[in-house]
Structures are given as C-alpha cells and as structure tokens.
Design a protein around this motif. Structure first.
Motif, PDB file in Angstrom:
ATOM      1  N   GLN A   1      -5.421  11.308  11.018  1.00  0.00           N
ATOM      2  CA  GLN A   1      -6.457  11.523  12.176  1.00  0.00           C
ATOM      3  C   GLN A   1      -5.622  10.815  13.331  1.00  0.00           C
ATOM      4  O   GLN A   1      -5.508  11.435  14.175  1.00  0.00           O
ATOM      5  N   ILE A   2      -5.110   9.558  13.229  1.00  0.00           N
ATOM      6  CA  ILE A   2      -4.451   8.775  14.487  1.00  0.00           C
ATOM      7  C   ILE A   2      -3.309   9.842  14.763  1.00  0.00           C
ATOM      8  O   ILE A   2      -3.065   9.778  15.926  1.00  0.00           O
ATOM      9  N   ALA A   3      -2.372  10.113  13.751  1.00  0.00           N
ATOM     10  CA  ALA A   3      -1.219  10.998  14.068  1.00  0.00           C
ATOM     11  C   ALA A   3      -1.512  12.126  14.482  1.00  0.00           C
ATOM     12  O   ALA A   3      -0.727  12.538  15.775  1.00  0.00           O
TER      13      ALA A   3
ATOM     14  N   HIS B   1       2.916   5.879  -3.026  1.00  0.00           N
ATOM     15  CA  HIS B   1       3.984   6.864  -3.703  1.00  0.00           C
ATOM     16  C   HIS B   1       3.998   6.764  -5.232  1.00  0.00           C
ATOM     17  O   HIS B   1       4.529   7.579  -5.828  1.00  0.00           O
ATOM     18  N   LEU B   2       3.429   5.742  -5.790  1.00  0.00           N
ATOM     19  CA  LEU B   2       3.092   6.107  -7.314  1.00  0.00           C
ATOM     20  C   LEU B   2       1.634   6.412  -7.674  1.00  0.00           C
ATOM     21  O   LEU B   2       1.376   6.698  -9.021  1.00  0.00           O
ATOM     22  N   LYS B   3       0.910   6.782  -6.828  1.00  0.00           N
ATOM     23  CA  LYS B   3      -0.297   7.683  -6.817  1.00  0.00           C
ATOM     24  C   LYS B   3      -0.512   8.911  -8.086  1.00  0.00           C
ATOM     25  O   LYS B   3      -1.181   8.908  -8.821  1.00  0.00           O
ATOM     26  N   ASN B   4       0.536   9.565  -7.695  1.00  0.00           N
ATOM     27  CA  ASN B   4       0.279  10.783  -8.577  1.00  0.00           C
ATOM     28  C   ASN B   4       1.345  10.870  -9.661  1.00  0.00           C
ATOM     29  O   ASN B   4       1.290  12.049 -10.361  1.00  0.00           O
ATOM     30  N   ALA B   5       2.402  10.081  -9.822  1.00  0.00           N
ATOM     31  CA  ALA B   5       3.276  10.151 -10.713  1.00  0.00           C
ATOM     32  C   ALA B   5       4.234   8.785 -10.977  1.00  0.00           C
ATOM     33  O   ALA B   5       4.296   8.161  -9.812  1.00  0.00           O
ATOM     34  N   ALA B   6       4.514   8.343 -12.194  1.00  0.00           N
ATOM     35  CA  ALA B   6       5.563   7.493 -12.410  1.00  0.00           C
ATOM     36  C   ALA B   6       6.779   7.687 -11.615  1.00  0.00           C
ATOM     37  O   ALA B   6       7.203   8.835 -11.541  1.00  0.00           O
ATOM     38  N   LYS B   7       7.400   6.675 -11.197  1.00  0.00           N
ATOM     39  CA  LYS B   7       8.733   6.897 -10.461  1.00  0.00           C
ATOM     40  C   LYS B   7       9.879   5.758 -11.055  1.00  0.00           C
ATOM     41  O   LYS B   7       9.263   4.474 -11.282  1.00  0.00           O
TER      42      LYS B   7
ATOM     43  N   LEU C   1      -6.498   4.489  -1.092  1.00  0.00           N
ATOM     44  CA  LEU C   1      -5.530   5.005  -0.432  1.00  0.00           C
ATOM     45  C   LEU C   1      -5.797   6.432   0.128  1.00  0.00           C
ATOM     46  O   LEU C   1      -5.219   6.778   1.282  1.00  0.00           O
ATOM     47  N   ASP C   2      -6.731   7.086  -0.534  1.00  0.00           N
ATOM     48  CA  ASP C   2      -6.916   8.318   0.316  1.00  0.00           C
ATOM     49  C   ASP C   2      -7.610   8.238   1.627  1.00  0.00           C
ATOM     50  O   ASP C   2      -7.284   8.927   2.324  1.00  0.00           O
ATOM     51  N   ALA C   3      -8.495   7.297   1.731  1.00  0.00           N
ATOM     52  CA  ALA C   3      -9.160   6.775   3.039  1.00  0.00           C
ATOM     53  C   ALA C   3      -7.967   6.172   4.047  1.00  0.00           C
ATOM     54  O   ALA C   3      -8.204   6.875   5.252  1.00  0.00           O
ATOM     55  N   ILE C   4      -7.049   5.503   3.602  1.00  0.00           N
ATOM     56  CA  ILE C   4      -6.138   4.795   4.591  1.00  0.00           C
ATOM     57  C   ILE C   4      -5.390   6.267   4.886  1.00  0.00           C
ATOM     58  O   ILE C   4      -4.973   6.316   6.287  1.00  0.00           O
ATOM     59  N   LEU C   5      -5.006   7.247   4.100  1.00  0.00           N
ATOM     60  CA  LEU C   5      -4.236   8.269   4.524  1.00  0.00           C
ATOM     61  C   LEU C   5      -5.003   9.361   5.267  1.00  0.00           C
ATOM     62  O   LEU C   5      -4.244   9.806   6.483  1.00  0.00           O
TER      63      LEU C   5
ATOM     64  N   VAL D   1       0.727  -1.296   0.151  1.00  0.00           N
ATOM     65  CA  VAL D   1      -0.115  -0.040   0.026  1.00  0.00           C
ATOM     66  C   VAL D   1       1.059   1.369  -0.158  1.00  0.00           C
ATOM     67  O   VAL D   1       0.660   2.269  -0.804  1.00  0.00           O
ATOM     68  N   VAL D   2       1.911   1.319   0.828  1.00  0.00           N
ATOM     69  CA  VAL D   2       2.774   2.297   0.792  1.00  0.00           C
ATOM     70  C   VAL D   2       3.392   2.602  -0.702  1.00  0.00           C
ATOM     71  O   VAL D   2       3.488   3.663  -1.205  1.00  0.00           O
TER      72      VAL D   2
END
Length: 138
Positions: A112-114, A39-45, A103-107, A34-35
């Motif tokens: 919130q927890i942090a 990190h690939l969500k917004n751009a190829a890397k 991913l957005d929900a997990i973030l 998931v991590v």
C-alpha cells in the motif's frame, strides 16, 4: 483485560519482558529477521538461495540472523550429508508458520505504501541512485 496485563512482567526462556509486544519484537525485531521469515514463508531454502534473494544483506549478518531465528525456534536448520559439500536447508517451524498472518499484513501494508508513495524500479537503478547520492555528499 488483555493477556499482557495479567502481571508486571512476562518471563519466557529465562528472559523477562515488560509486555507481550516486547517479547514478540525480541523474536522478530531488526531489519532482516522479518524479511528472512518472509522468504522462507512458502518454501524451505538453502543458504545460497536466501543470499541471492537478499542482495542487501552481508553474509555475516545473514548467518547471525539465521542462527538467532533458529535459537528462538522460528526456523529449522536441517543438515544433509556428513562430509563436504553438505547441504543445509532452512524452513519455518510451527512457531515460524504461526507468524505468517503477520507477514501477510506487513506485506499488504508495504504494498500500500509503495503504491501510494513509491515507485518500482530495478535493483541496478537503485544502486546507481545510491552511488550518485553518496558521491554528492563527498
């Protein structure tokens, strides 16, 4: 009745699952998948970019997780060039992109927890605290 209740099992790519949650967790379960997807969500890397963004992962684990995500159709591995140094770029497939609301929900949940229970600091400070804890256990 939910889709997961339409039979005694779900079969996908010759794998049998007791429910759709089990199927989903097989694709994205574990500490790093998931991590990596995040990190690939917004751009190829490139591999090296992912490695820098994930300092806690070993090279072997990153390579293995990327391979599994590719085999499961969540990421695409594109190779540019025929002779070294070649360029390898990872990006989300359509299936991987369909996971972005999760991913957005997990973030949001992690944020919130942090905010409620954690504190923000530098990576160096966290490493120092782990080292102190490890030495106190010895």
């Amino acid at each position: 009745m939910g889709i997961e209740c339409q039979g005694d099992f779900i079969k996908v790519n010759n794998e049998v699952y007791p429910c759709t949650v089990s199927l989903a967790m097989d694709l994205v379960g574990g500490k790093w998948k998931v991590v990596i997807l995040y990190h690939l969500k917004n751009a190829a890397k490139r591999y090296s970019e992912l490695r820098k963004e994930l300092p806690g992962i070993t090279e072997m684990t990153l390579s293995l997780q990327l391979k599994q995500l590719e085999e499961d159709g969540l990421i695409l591995r594109q190779v540019y060039g025929e002779k070294p140094p070649i360029k390898v770029v990872y990006s989300l497939t359509g299936l991987g992109q369909s996971f972005t609301p999760v991913l957005d929900a997990i973030l949001a949940w992690g944020n919130q927890i942090a905010l409620e229970k954690g504190e923000f600091g530098s990576h160096a400070a966290a490493s120092s605290e782990r080292t102190k804890k490890d030495h106190s256990l010895a």
